[in-house]
Motif scaffolding. Structure first.
Motif, short mmCIF file in Angstrom:
data_model
loop_
_atom_site.label_atom_id
_atom_site.label_comp_id
_atom_site.label_asym_id
_atom_site.label_seq_id
_atom_site.Cartn_x
_atom_site.Cartn_y
_atom_site.Cartn_z
N SER A 70 -36.44 -83.07 8.15
CA SER A 70 -37.55 -83.95 8.66
C SER A 70 -37.26 -85.41 8.42
O SER A 70 -36.87 -85.83 7.51
N GLU A 71 -37.63 -85.98 9.65
CA GLU A 71 -37.53 -87.44 9.49
C GLU A 71 -38.14 -88.26 8.08
O GLU A 71 -37.92 -89.09 7.59
N GLU A 72 -39.43 -87.52 7.73
CA GLU A 72 -40.24 -88.27 6.92
C GLU A 72 -39.81 -87.42 5.29
O GLU A 72 -40.64 -87.62 4.58
N SER A 73 -38.87 -86.86 5.04
CA SER A 73 -38.55 -86.11 3.83
C SER A 73 -36.98 -86.31 3.45
O SER A 73 -36.19 -86.57 4.37
N ALA A 74 -36.70 -86.45 2.22
CA ALA A 74 -35.46 -86.56 1.88
C ALA A 74 -34.42 -85.45 2.37
O ALA A 74 -35.05 -84.26 2.54
N ASP A 75 -33.44 -85.91 2.80
CA ASP A 75 -32.49 -84.60 3.35
C ASP A 75 -31.69 -83.99 2.07
O ASP A 75 -31.02 -84.30 1.47
N ASP A 76 -31.88 -82.55 2.27
CA ASP A 76 -31.23 -81.69 1.33
C ASP A 76 -30.11 -81.17 1.87
O ASP A 76 -30.29 -80.38 2.98
N LEU A 77 -28.92 -81.53 1.71
CA LEU A 77 -27.45 -81.20 2.31
C LEU A 77 -27.23 -79.72 2.19
O LEU A 77 -26.42 -79.37 2.74
N SER A 78 -27.99 -79.15 1.42
CA SER A 78 -27.57 -77.67 1.21
C SER A 78 -28.09 -76.93 2.63
O SER A 78 -27.48 -75.67 2.70
N ARG A 79 -28.77 -77.60 3.29
CA ARG A 79 -28.94 -77.01 5.02
C ARG A 79 -27.80 -76.59 5.57
O ARG A 79 -27.60 -75.94 6.54
N LEU A 80 -26.72 -77.54 5.27
CA LEU A 80 -25.31 -77.20 5.83
C LEU A 80 -24.95 -76.05 5.74
O LEU A 80 -23.94 -75.65 6.52
N THR A 81 -25.28 -75.45 4.81
CA THR A 81 -24.71 -73.89 4.50
C THR A 81 -25.55 -72.85 5.22
O THR A 81 -25.46 -71.68 5.16
N ARG A 82 -26.67 -73.28 5.69
CA ARG A 82 -27.75 -72.27 6.59
C ARG A 82 -27.52 -72.08 7.97
O ARG A 82 -27.06 -73.06 8.62
N SER A 83 -27.80 -71.16 8.26
CA SER A 83 -27.64 -70.80 9.84
C SER A 83 -28.93 -71.19 10.55
O SER A 83 -28.73 -71.84 11.77
#
Length: 238
Positions: free
Chosen positions: A58-71
């Motif tokens: 989300s633009e308005e939340s801190a980026d959690d880079l664990s998303r890079l492991t998700r489909s």
């Protein structure tokens, strides 16, 4: 609900919240800040309840880079066009999208001031194209590239606010081309791209390559959403 139904329901609900905020007596930066915060909180709460454990960017939340492991990654812009929202204009939007394996698979774009939500599972039929084509450009930061391309292909220029509003104007038949070269982020165009693709429009970077989502960097420098019959001439002009 299906993913598409959920995206549309959440976008519409956030839009109603934002319209109510505009009538609350807040104004200026206080209104814009409240809109960003409250819409983001609503969308996050809905997604966490309906799709627990799934990744969110989300633009308005801190980026959690664990998303890079998700489909599957939900990509949201709780208030696209904050300036227009604060000014009481109608060219602002709410974006809720789901990228699957880097592609804009599902998306919903609410245009709350118009009372409209467009979704990738039920895009409107395309209207006949206007000729000469109409090109949408930023109302506050129009680029020289857009001006040059407009002149080369003989397009008419329409200025408008948010990225979502511009993209949906092409989907709704109010213009034929949305060209952007001034820099964006994944949340600016993932939901619009999903709806535009579902409607049968051309969506790409301005070199013609596809846009890939859920990359580490949120930046997406440029974008072309247009009627397919104009894609070749616009890309050639670029």
């Amino acid at each position: 609900m299906t993913d598409a139904e959920l995206a549309a329901d959440i976008a519409a609900e956030a839009g109603k919240l934002l319209v109510a905020l505009q009538k609350s007596g807040l104004s200026g930066q206080a209104l814009c800040n409240a809109g960003d915060l409250q819409a983001n909180n609503l969308i996050l709460a809905r997604l966490r309840a309906e799709r627990p454990g799934e990744a969110i960017l989300s633009e308005e939340s801190a980026d959690d880079l664990s998303r890079l492991t998700r489909s599957r990654v939900w990509i949201i812009d709780p208030l696209d066009g904050t300036r227009e929202f604060g000014e009481g204009r109608d060219d602002w939007a709410v974006h809720v999208a789901l990228a699957i394996d880097g592609e804009p698979a599902i998306g919903a774009v609410a245009l709350p001031a118009l009372g409209i939500t467009l979704s990738s599972d039920a895009p409107p039929p395309l209207r006949p194209a206007h000729n000469p084509p109409r090109m949408l450009v930023s109302r506050t930061r129009p680029s020289q590239l857009c001006a040059n391309v407009c002149g080369m292909i003989g397009a008419e220029t329409i200025t408008m606010g948010s990225a979502g509003a511009k993209a949906m104007a092409v989907v709704r038949g109010e213009a034929e081309i949305y060209l952007h070269s001034g820099g964006q982020h994944q949340w600016d165009n993932c939901a619009p791209a999903a709806v535009a693709l579902a409607a049968g429009l051309h969506v790409s970077r301005i070199d013609g390559s596809p846009i890939i989502y859920n990359k580490e960097s949120s930046a997406i420098p440029d974008l072309l959403i247009c009627r397919s019959e104009f894609a070749e001439c616009v890309l050639a002009a670029v």
